[in-house]
Write an enzyme that holds these catalytic residues in place. Sequence first.
Site, mmCIF file in Angstrom:
data_model
loop_
_atom_site.group_PDB
_atom_site.id
_atom_site.type_symbol
_atom_site.label_atom_id
_atom_site.label_comp_id
_atom_site.label_asym_id
_atom_site.label_seq_id
_atom_site.Cartn_x
_atom_site.Cartn_y
_atom_site.Cartn_z
ATOM 1 N N SER A 50 41.338 5.026 -61.143
ATOM 2 C CA SER A 50 41.158 6.461 -60.855
ATOM 3 C C SER A 50 40.900 6.626 -59.362
ATOM 4 C CB SER A 50 39.958 7.020 -61.619
ATOM 5 O OG SER A 50 40.192 6.924 -63.000
ATOM 6 N N ARG A 55 29.238 6.227 -59.866
ATOM 7 C CA ARG A 55 30.104 5.408 -58.987
ATOM 8 C C ARG A 55 29.475 5.149 -57.620
ATOM 9 N NH1 ARG A 55 31.173 4.944 -63.231
ATOM 10 N NH2 ARG A 55 33.048 5.527 -64.371
ATOM 11 N N GLU A 102 37.188 8.156 -55.119
ATOM 12 C CA GLU A 102 36.397 7.025 -55.624
ATOM 13 C C GLU A 102 36.815 5.759 -54.867
ATOM 14 O OE1 GLU A 102 36.172 6.640 -59.941
ATOM 15 O OE2 GLU A 102 36.270 4.461 -59.718
#
Length: 306
Positions: free
Chosen positions: A230, A180, A300
């Site tokens: 998420s 990520r 995230e």
Amino acid sequence: MDSEMVMNAMNEIRKILKDEQILLDVPMKEHTSMRVGGKAKMMLLPSGVEEIRDVIKYLNENNVPYYVIGNGTNLIVHDTGYDGVIIKLSDNFSSTSVEEDIITAKSGAPLVLVSNLACDHSLSGLEFAAGIPGTVGGAVTMNAGAYDGEMKDVVLEVTCLDKDANLVHLCAEELQFGYRTSRIQTESLIVLEVKMRLSGGNRDEIRDKMRELNRRRREKQPLNFPSAGSIFKRPEGYYAGKLIEEAGLRGFQIGGARVSDKHCGFIINTGTATAADVIELIEFIKKRVFETSGVMLQQEVKILGG
Ligand SMILES: Cc1cc2nc3c(=O)[nH]c(=O)nc-3n(C[C@H](O)[C@H](O)[C@H](O)COP(=O)(O)OP(=O)(O)OC[C@H]3O[C@@H](n4cnc5c(N)ncnc54)[C@H](O)[C@@H]3O)c2cc1C
């Protein structure tokens, strides 16, 4: 940005963009999937590389703060909004082309559409992206991924603007993709165009796989509520959702922000959430999970403003 700065910026940017590409006092809840957040002073919708370059040059030279977004599906904007210019690269900058096994997409192209385009051309490699609601630019920046696939597996080359608005071409090895993350994030580059190399496959099998992955998504994720996907990265050796559940936080709510009952890794907006509710819940989860498991969760999602 005080009102004089906004007026000056308006007057200069009107030399680069049409009036309909310049928006003032824009509620960011209308441009983010979490549906929270205050107003941005200005939002620009450039539709070509030269326009983007000229805008960035002007903003740099005049020390006007700016932030690039795609579809806002991994972004939370504070309730106080963003005191600067949002450059939105989405539908306004989204053309695509296919040549043999290579798809080229402008950064604003929706990843879901590019995944479908690949399928239509019997190209395999983007099935994992079938349900990721961001743009190609956002996906490369985040190295978005799901179900054992990630952008780094398909990206061949990215054309970007660096901080001084110079055009740079970076191949996959130069993009420093990680979980990520990518060099785009760490160096605040602006993605303009992405070339992806796929491999020939069977169209029906590709479509079946995309349908199956989307079925799994619908089954596991609270897609009927606004969210930013998420909230936390997956900690090595753990699953964020499981740690949150084990901390007793399934369904835990602050204001209108709630830990999803369906997937504890998601925070949903039950309808009345503010950005403050979401951010407070994020911090509460981090603290509680650390106390119960010793694992410090990392966000995230990006948080802008405040
Ligand atoms: C229901 C749901 C499911 C999701 N599922 C997944 C999933 O399975 N896997 C996954 O990885 N993510 C998932 N996400 C998160 C999100 O869709 C991805 O991170 C996506 O790649 C973000 O793209 P975006 O265009 O919305 O970026 P934004 O949210 O607009 O921006 C995210 C970051 O990218 C930067 N950025 C955006 N465009 C550019 C550009 N052109 N140049 C430079 N920087 C840019 C922004 O500055 C910001 O830092 C999900 C989100 C939702 C709401």
